[in-house]
Scaffold this motif. Structure first.
Motif, PDB file in Angstrom:
ATOM      1  N   PRO A   1      -6.427  48.417 -37.860  1.00  0.00           N
ATOM      2  CA  PRO A   1      -7.551  48.994 -38.616  1.00  0.00           C
ATOM      3  C   PRO A   1      -8.908  48.604 -38.046  1.00  0.00           C
ATOM      4  O   PRO A   1      -9.845  49.408 -38.074  1.00  0.00           O
ATOM      5  CB  PRO A   1      -7.341  48.419 -40.024  1.00  0.00           C
ATOM      6  CG  PRO A   1      -5.871  48.145 -40.104  1.00  0.00           C
ATOM      7  CD  PRO A   1      -5.486  47.693 -38.730  1.00  0.00           C
ATOM      8  N   TRP A   2      -9.016  47.369 -37.537  1.00  0.00           N
ATOM      9  CA  TRP A   2     -10.286  46.959 -36.939  1.00  0.00           C
ATOM     10  C   TRP A   2     -10.604  47.824 -35.719  1.00  0.00           C
ATOM     11  O   TRP A   2     -11.746  48.276 -35.544  1.00  0.00           O
ATOM     12  CB  TRP A   2     -10.221  45.488 -36.535  1.00  0.00           C
ATOM     13  CG  TRP A   2     -11.467  45.025 -35.849  1.00  0.00           C
ATOM     14  CD1 TRP A   2     -12.613  44.578 -36.428  1.00  0.00           C
ATOM     15  CD2 TRP A   2     -11.714  45.031 -34.430  1.00  0.00           C
ATOM     16  NE1 TRP A   2     -13.554  44.288 -35.462  1.00  0.00           N
ATOM     17  CE2 TRP A   2     -13.032  44.557 -34.241  1.00  0.00           C
ATOM     18  CE3 TRP A   2     -10.946  45.386 -33.321  1.00  0.00           C
ATOM     19  CZ2 TRP A   2     -13.590  44.436 -32.973  1.00  0.00           C
ATOM     20  CZ3 TRP A   2     -11.506  45.268 -32.058  1.00  0.00           C
ATOM     21  CH2 TRP A   2     -12.814  44.788 -31.891  1.00  0.00           C
ATOM     22  N   LEU A   3      -9.614  48.054 -34.864  1.00  0.00           N
ATOM     23  CA  LEU A   3      -9.818  48.905 -33.695  1.00  0.00           C
ATOM     24  C   LEU A   3     -10.231  50.313 -34.109  1.00  0.00           C
ATOM     25  O   LEU A   3     -11.165  50.888 -33.558  1.00  0.00           O
ATOM     26  CB  LEU A   3      -8.532  48.976 -32.860  1.00  0.00           C
ATOM     27  CG  LEU A   3      -8.179  47.759 -32.002  1.00  0.00           C
ATOM     28  CD1 LEU A   3      -6.771  47.921 -31.454  1.00  0.00           C
ATOM     29  CD2 LEU A   3      -9.184  47.605 -30.868  1.00  0.00           C
ATOM     30  N   ARG A   4      -9.512  50.865 -35.087  1.00  0.00           N
ATOM     31  CA  ARG A   4      -9.831  52.217 -35.549  1.00  0.00           C
ATOM     32  C   ARG A   4     -11.271  52.307 -36.038  1.00  0.00           C
ATOM     33  O   ARG A   4     -12.003  53.234 -35.678  1.00  0.00           O
ATOM     34  CB  ARG A   4      -8.874  52.624 -36.675  1.00  0.00           C
ATOM     35  CG  ARG A   4      -9.105  54.024 -37.230  1.00  0.00           C
ATOM     36  CD  ARG A   4      -8.348  54.204 -38.527  1.00  0.00           C
ATOM     37  NE  ARG A   4      -8.761  53.195 -39.503  1.00  0.00           N
ATOM     38  CZ  ARG A   4      -7.974  52.753 -40.485  1.00  0.00           C
ATOM     39  NH1 ARG A   4      -6.751  53.214 -40.635  1.00  0.00           N
ATOM     40  NH2 ARG A   4      -8.424  51.838 -41.328  1.00  0.00           N
ATOM     41  N   ASP A   5     -11.691  51.326 -36.840  1.00  0.00           N
ATOM     42  CA  ASP A   5     -13.047  51.366 -37.392  1.00  0.00           C
ATOM     43  C   ASP A   5     -14.105  51.177 -36.306  1.00  0.00           C
ATOM     44  O   ASP A   5     -15.133  51.872 -36.293  1.00  0.00           O
ATOM     45  CB  ASP A   5     -13.204  50.295 -38.477  1.00  0.00           C
ATOM     46  CG  ASP A   5     -12.338  50.578 -39.694  1.00  0.00           C
ATOM     47  OD1 ASP A   5     -11.838  51.717 -39.820  1.00  0.00           O
ATOM     48  OD2 ASP A   5     -12.141  49.647 -40.511  1.00  0.00           O
ATOM     49  N   ALA A   6     -13.863  50.235 -35.375  1.00  0.00           N
ATOM     50  CA  ALA A   6     -14.831  49.985 -34.296  1.00  0.00           C
ATOM     51  C   ALA A   6     -14.963  51.200 -33.391  1.00  0.00           C
ATOM     52  O   ALA A   6     -16.066  51.576 -32.978  1.00  0.00           O
ATOM     53  CB  ALA A   6     -14.411  48.760 -33.489  1.00  0.00           C
ATOM     54  N   LEU A   7     -13.847  51.850 -33.093  1.00  0.00           N
ATOM     55  CA  LEU A   7     -13.876  53.012 -32.215  1.00  0.00           C
ATOM     56  C   LEU A   7     -14.463  54.233 -32.918  1.00  0.00           C
ATOM     57  O   LEU A   7     -15.074  55.094 -32.275  1.00  0.00           O
ATOM     58  CB  LEU A   7     -12.466  53.300 -31.697  1.00  0.00           C
ATOM     59  CG  LEU A   7     -11.936  52.234 -30.723  1.00  0.00           C
ATOM     60  CD1 LEU A   7     -10.431  52.337 -30.584  1.00  0.00           C
ATOM     61  CD2 LEU A   7     -12.608  52.367 -29.357  1.00  0.00           C
ATOM     62  N   THR A   8     -14.301  54.297 -34.222  1.00  0.00           N
ATOM     63  CA  THR A   8     -14.935  55.380 -34.981  1.00  0.00           C
ATOM     64  C   THR A   8     -16.450  55.278 -34.879  1.00  0.00           C
ATOM     65  O   THR A   8     -17.144  56.277 -34.679  1.00  0.00           O
ATOM     66  CB  THR A   8     -14.498  55.334 -36.455  1.00  0.00           C
ATOM     67  OG1 THR A   8     -13.098  55.628 -36.540  1.00  0.00           O
ATOM     68  CG2 THR A   8     -15.263  56.341 -37.303  1.00  0.00           C
ATOM     69  N   VAL A   9     -16.965  54.059 -35.011  1.00  0.00           N
ATOM     70  CA  VAL A   9     -18.416  53.861 -34.896  1.00  0.00           C
ATOM     71  C   VAL A   9     -18.901  54.227 -33.494  1.00  0.00           C
ATOM     72  O   VAL A   9     -19.950  54.861 -33.319  1.00  0.00           O
ATOM     73  CB  VAL A   9     -18.785  52.403 -35.226  1.00  0.00           C
ATOM     74  CG1 VAL A   9     -20.247  52.130 -34.903  1.00  0.00           C
ATOM     75  CG2 VAL A   9     -18.502  52.109 -36.700  1.00  0.00           C
ATOM     76  N   ALA A  10     -18.124  53.848 -32.477  1.00  0.00           N
ATOM     77  CA  ALA A  10     -18.561  54.055 -31.091  1.00  0.00           C
ATOM     78  C   ALA A  10     -18.365  55.483 -30.601  1.00  0.00           C
ATOM     79  O   ALA A  10     -19.200  56.006 -29.856  1.00  0.00           O
ATOM     80  CB  ALA A  10     -17.814  53.089 -30.165  1.00  0.00           C
ATOM     81  N   PHE A  11     -17.266  56.134 -31.041  1.00  0.00           N
ATOM     82  CA  PHE A  11     -16.905  57.400 -30.415  1.00  0.00           C
ATOM     83  C   PHE A  11     -16.688  58.562 -31.378  1.00  0.00           C
ATOM     84  O   PHE A  11     -16.539  59.703 -30.933  1.00  0.00           O
ATOM     85  CB  PHE A  11     -15.621  57.224 -29.584  1.00  0.00           C
ATOM     86  CG  PHE A  11     -15.772  56.259 -28.460  1.00  0.00           C
ATOM     87  CD1 PHE A  11     -16.593  56.533 -27.389  1.00  0.00           C
ATOM     88  CD2 PHE A  11     -15.093  55.049 -28.472  1.00  0.00           C
ATOM     89  CE1 PHE A  11     -16.732  55.640 -26.343  1.00  0.00           C
ATOM     90  CE2 PHE A  11     -15.219  54.151 -27.430  1.00  0.00           C
ATOM     91  CZ  PHE A  11     -16.046  54.440 -26.366  1.00  0.00           C
ATOM     92  N   GLY A  12     -16.622  58.306 -32.663  1.00  0.00           N
ATOM     93  CA  GLY A  12     -16.372  59.401 -33.592  1.00  0.00           C
ATOM     94  C   GLY A  12     -15.033  59.253 -34.282  1.00  0.00           C
ATOM     95  O   GLY A  12     -14.520  58.157 -34.453  1.00  0.00           O
ATOM     96  N   SER A  13     -14.449  60.376 -34.660  1.00  0.00           N
ATOM     97  CA  SER A  13     -13.227  60.369 -35.459  1.00  0.00           C
ATOM     98  C   SER A  13     -12.090  59.645 -34.748  1.00  0.00           C
ATOM     99  O   SER A  13     -11.766  59.948 -33.600  1.00  0.00           O
ATOM    100  CB  SER A  13     -12.812  61.808 -35.769  1.00  0.00           C
ATOM    101  OG  SER A  13     -11.701  61.828 -36.617  1.00  0.00           O
TER     102      SER A  13
END
Length: 223
Positions: free
Chosen positions: A14-26
């Motif tokens: 979940p941390w990866l998903r949230d960090a990557l959402t901020v950086a790259f989108g969905s």
């Protein structure tokens, strides 16, 4: 831009998903090799982050599936194994880069941007339409060379249309670009995002038009 995280760690995933959402989108997350295979069948991704030690196999076994995707996504493999032989195996199997755990968030994002930048060299990392310029890798919008801040979901919708400029983009495509598998999406939410995006671009004196195509979606073009 759409990102898939294939990671079974209940904290790291979940941390990866949230960090990557901020950086790259969905961003979406699955927790097994079989779920990863199912996800790439139903959705195209720009970036896939893959853990090696999954409950039903080695994450490297997903790489052949990803090589068949058109367009092919950028891939970054995560593992606790830092043996040179394991690194070579990952790269030989088609991974674009390899990151050993533990790692710092800033390194993950930098590595991900680097593999995306290499991938987009072939198709253009910067798209220009009229006085609008969009940097795909850094997800940055410029109008007459001035940076313009666009909220995350509007940015995802703009990116989907910019990358298909001059073509009709289906409403369903915009929904997929802006929302993940598990998000609840109301019936008129895309129309609301597009309306706000139009107003934002108009206020920034952007010379592009976003036109509705009845029953289908939208078309973005230079005015």
């Amino acid at each position: 831009m759409r990102v898939l995280v294939v990671e079974d760690d209940p904290q790291l995933g979940p941390w990866l998903r949230d960090a990557l959402t901020v950086a790259f989108g969905s961003s979406d997350m699955v927790t097994s090799l079989s779920e990863g295979r199912a996800a790439v069948v139903v959705q195209n991704f720009d970036l896939v982050i893959i853990d090696r030690g999954l409950p039903d196999g080695d994450g490297l076994d997903l790489l052949p599936d990803l090589r068949l995707q058109r367009p092919r996504p950028a891939t970054l493999v995560l593992t606790a194994l830092d043996d040179p032989t394991d690194i070579a195996r990952a790269l030989d199997n088609g991974a674009d880069d390899y990151l050993a755990k533990p790692f710092e968030p800033i390194e993950l994002i930098a590595r991900a941007k680097a593999v995306l930048r290499r991938l987009f060299l072939d198709i253009g990392a910067v798209v220009s339409i009229a006085n609008l310029r969009y940097d795909v890798v850094n997800r940055a919008v410029y109008i007459d060379q001035r940076p313009v801040v666009v909220p995350r979901r509007e940015l995802a919708i703009l990116e989907a249309m910019v990358r298909r400029a001059g073509r009709v983009v289906l409403r369903e495509t915009l929904e997929v670009a802006a929302y993940g598998f598990d998000d609840d999406v109301s019936s008129n939410v895309i129309e609301s995002h597009v309306s706000r995006l139009r107003r934002r671009l108009r206020e920034a004196r952007c010379n592009v038009a976003i036109k509705p195509v009845r029953g289908l979606g939208y078309l973005l073009s230079g005015e």
